[in-house]
Design a protein around this motif. Structure first.
Motif, short mmCIF file in Angstrom:
data_model
loop_
_atom_site.label_atom_id
_atom_site.label_comp_id
_atom_site.label_asym_id
_atom_site.label_seq_id
_atom_site.Cartn_x
_atom_site.Cartn_y
_atom_site.Cartn_z
N THR A 38 12.80 -3.66 -5.22
CA THR A 38 13.07 -4.97 -4.63
C THR A 38 14.46 -4.93 -4.03
OG1 THR A 38 11.71 -6.04 -6.33
CG2 THR A 38 13.16 -7.46 -5.03
N VAL A 39 14.55 -5.01 -2.70
CA VAL A 39 15.84 -4.82 -2.04
C VAL A 39 16.05 -5.84 -0.93
CG1 VAL A 39 16.13 -2.36 -2.54
CG2 VAL A 39 14.77 -3.05 -0.57
N MET A 40 17.33 -6.16 -0.74
CA MET A 40 17.71 -6.97 0.41
C MET A 40 18.20 -6.03 1.50
SD MET A 40 20.48 -10.03 0.81
CE MET A 40 19.80 -10.79 -0.64
N VAL A 41 17.66 -6.19 2.71
CA VAL A 41 18.00 -5.33 3.83
C VAL A 41 18.19 -6.20 5.07
CG1 VAL A 41 16.70 -3.38 2.88
CG2 VAL A 41 15.58 -4.97 4.47
N GLN A 42 18.69 -5.60 6.13
CA GLN A 42 18.80 -6.30 7.40
C GLN A 42 17.43 -6.79 7.82
OE1 GLN A 42 20.92 -4.08 10.35
NE2 GLN A 42 20.22 -5.35 12.05
N LYS A 43 17.37 -7.99 8.38
CA LYS A 43 16.08 -8.61 8.73
C LYS A 43 15.26 -7.71 9.65
CE LYS A 43 14.19 -12.86 10.75
NZ LYS A 43 14.54 -14.18 11.35
N GLU A 44 15.89 -7.09 10.62
CA GLU A 44 15.18 -6.21 11.54
C GLU A 44 14.57 -5.03 10.80
OE1 GLU A 44 16.29 -3.21 15.23
OE2 GLU A 44 17.48 -5.04 14.98
N ALA A 45 15.32 -4.48 9.84
CA ALA A 45 14.80 -3.37 9.04
C ALA A 45 13.63 -3.82 8.18
CB ALA A 45 15.91 -2.79 8.15
N ALA A 46 13.71 -5.05 7.66
CA ALA A 46 12.61 -5.58 6.83
C ALA A 46 11.32 -5.66 7.63
CB ALA A 46 12.99 -6.95 6.29
N VAL A 47 11.43 -6.07 8.88
CA VAL A 47 10.24 -6.18 9.74
C VAL A 47 9.62 -4.80 9.94
CG1 VAL A 47 9.46 -6.70 12.09
CG2 VAL A 47 11.01 -8.27 10.90
N HIS A 107 13.63 -14.72 3.53
CA HIS A 107 14.77 -14.45 4.41
C HIS A 107 16.06 -14.99 3.80
CE1 HIS A 107 11.38 -14.22 7.35
NE2 HIS A 107 12.08 -13.19 7.76
N VAL A 108 17.16 -14.36 4.19
CA VAL A 108 18.49 -14.76 3.70
C VAL A 108 19.42 -14.83 4.90
CG1 VAL A 108 20.40 -14.20 2.16
CG2 VAL A 108 18.05 -13.59 1.50
N SER A 109 20.05 -15.98 5.10
CA SER A 109 20.92 -16.17 6.27
C SER A 109 22.24 -15.42 6.11
CB SER A 109 21.21 -17.65 6.48
OG SER A 109 22.02 -18.15 5.42
N ALA A 110 22.86 -15.11 7.25
CA ALA A 110 24.13 -14.39 7.23
C ALA A 110 25.21 -15.15 6.48
CB ALA A 110 24.58 -14.13 8.67
N GLY A 111 25.13 -16.49 6.47
CA GLY A 111 26.13 -17.31 5.78
C GLY A 111 26.06 -17.23 4.27
N SER A 112 25.09 -16.48 3.75
CA SER A 112 24.95 -16.31 2.30
C SER A 112 25.89 -15.25 1.74
CB SER A 112 23.51 -15.93 1.93
OG SER A 112 22.60 -16.94 2.32
N PHE A 113 26.67 -14.60 2.62
CA PHE A 113 27.50 -13.48 2.21
C PHE A 113 28.99 -13.72 2.48
CE2 PHE A 113 23.35 -11.82 3.29
CZ PHE A 113 23.08 -10.90 2.30
N LEU A 114 29.81 -13.00 1.74
CA LEU A 114 31.25 -12.94 1.98
C LEU A 114 31.64 -11.47 2.08
CD1 LEU A 114 34.05 -14.44 2.06
CD2 LEU A 114 34.22 -13.88 -0.38
N PRO A 115 32.20 -11.04 3.22
CA PRO A 115 32.25 -11.76 4.49
C PRO A 115 30.85 -11.84 5.10
CG PRO A 115 32.99 -9.50 4.78
CD PRO A 115 32.78 -9.68 3.30
N ALA A 116 30.66 -12.79 6.00
CA ALA A 116 29.34 -12.97 6.61
C ALA A 116 29.08 -11.87 7.62
CB ALA A 116 29.27 -14.33 7.30
N PRO A 117 27.94 -11.15 7.51
CA PRO A 117 27.59 -10.15 8.53
C PRO A 117 27.17 -10.84 9.82
CG PRO A 117 25.80 -10.41 6.98
CD PRO A 117 26.92 -11.26 6.46
N LYS A 118 26.90 -10.05 10.84
CA LYS A 118 26.53 -10.62 12.14
C LYS A 118 25.03 -10.87 12.25
CE LYS A 118 30.40 -8.46 14.58
NZ LYS A 118 30.80 -7.54 15.67
#
Length: 301
Positions: free
Chosen positions: A153-162, A191-202
């Motif tokens: 179970t992993v969190m990855v970039q949305k494009e990679a998840a697709v 899905h997880v929005s970029a604002g969920s992180f510190l620092p926020a990714p692009k």
């Protein structure tokens, strides 16, 4: 620990330890309080009277996801590359007695030995917020090493998840799509929005789960199978005839014969091929090599 999704508390903690974020390590720490409990719930699923559950976490950061895993699993082994985070983790998770922190590069680690030494007799799962730059190498290591694990179970970039969860034979499929579907059943959880992180990714992220199972198809030689997949996608805008001719260094007429034997249209592109198609092409490649070199049955054995 309860405040580690509070940005001001996180900044204070990191400042106290003299920690600065490393772009090279792709460090983005989760500060959305709802994400980690959902990830941990998905990763750690107990069965009635089942074996104890052990978790391998990759890249615990400051321990936000780690804590949720520790509350649900019997033991957690957290693999952290950045030794600067070790004293941070000691502070945030020091009260837990079911945690083992390993300072190592997961790509260089003997995970079979780690599981045997630290999680023997347990049902093992993997859970991680993966840095984007090592997503594919880590996932492929976990799958190719044939580890005794139930799920990833992993969190990855949305494009990679697709790409990872796309069905082989569809437009979003790629080399890693085929590889993942060979070893397991992938599904996108949320899905997880970029604002969920510190620092926020692009970019936004997504949490996926890979449930391991027996291989979906059974080619004669796995090495040939994966070479065919990689070669087919090497020039994905070209037909499979042209891509394989170039990547396998074979005459086009030979590739035509191979594709005909496999029942695959030579004008098809890699993204339209199923795992079954790749397996038949792989076997036809091996048969061709044996016919060309009768004294050397297969270069892949």
């Amino acid at each position: 620990m309860e405040r580690l999704t509070d940005i001001s508390a996180v900044r204070e903690l990191l400042s106290r330890h003299g920690f600065t974020f490393s772009k090279a390590l792709g460090q983005n720490f989760l500060v959305n309080p709802s994400v980690c409990p959902r990830m941990a719930d998905a990763a750690v699923q107990r069965k009635a009277a089942g074996a104890p559950i052990g978790v391998i976490e990759i890249g615990p950061g400051i321990g936000v996801l780690t804590k949720e895993l520790l509350l649900r699993a019997d033991r957690v082994v957290a693999v952290e590359l950045d030794r600067r985070l070790l004293p941070v983790l000691d502070e945030t998770l020091g009260d837990f007695d079911n945690l083992k922190v390993v300072n190592a590069d997961v790509l260089a680690l003997d995970l079979h030995r780690l599981i045997a030494d630290e999680l023997g007799g347990m049902e093992v799962v993997v859970c991680a917020n993966l840095p984007y730059y090592i997503t594919s190498p880590v996932i492929m290591k976990l799958l190719e090493d044939r580890l005794p694990i139930n799920s990833i179970t992993v969190m990855v970039q949305k494009e990679a998840a697709v790409r990872l969860c796309a069905e082989p034979g569809t437009r979003d499929s790629s080399t890693i799509t085929a590889a993942v579907h060979y070893y397991c059943d992938p599904r996108l959880l949320f899905h997880v929005s970029a604002g969920s992180f510190l620092p926020a990714p692009k970019v936004d992220s997504a949490v996926i789960q890979l449930r391991l199972r027996e291989p979906a198809v059974h080619p004669e030689h796995e090495k040939t199978f994966f070479r065919v997949i990689k070669g087919s996608f090497a020039q994905r805008r070209k037909t499979v005839l042209n891509s394989l001719s170039s990547s396998l260094s074979l005459d086009k007429n030979a590739v035509r014969d191979i594709l005909k034997a496999a029942g695959v249209d030579e004008s098809a592109r890699a993204e339209r091929l199923t795992l079954g198609d790749f397996a038949r092409i792989s076997d036809a490649v091996d048969h061709h090599q044996r016919a060309e070199s009768p004294l050397h049955p297969s270069t892949e054995e």
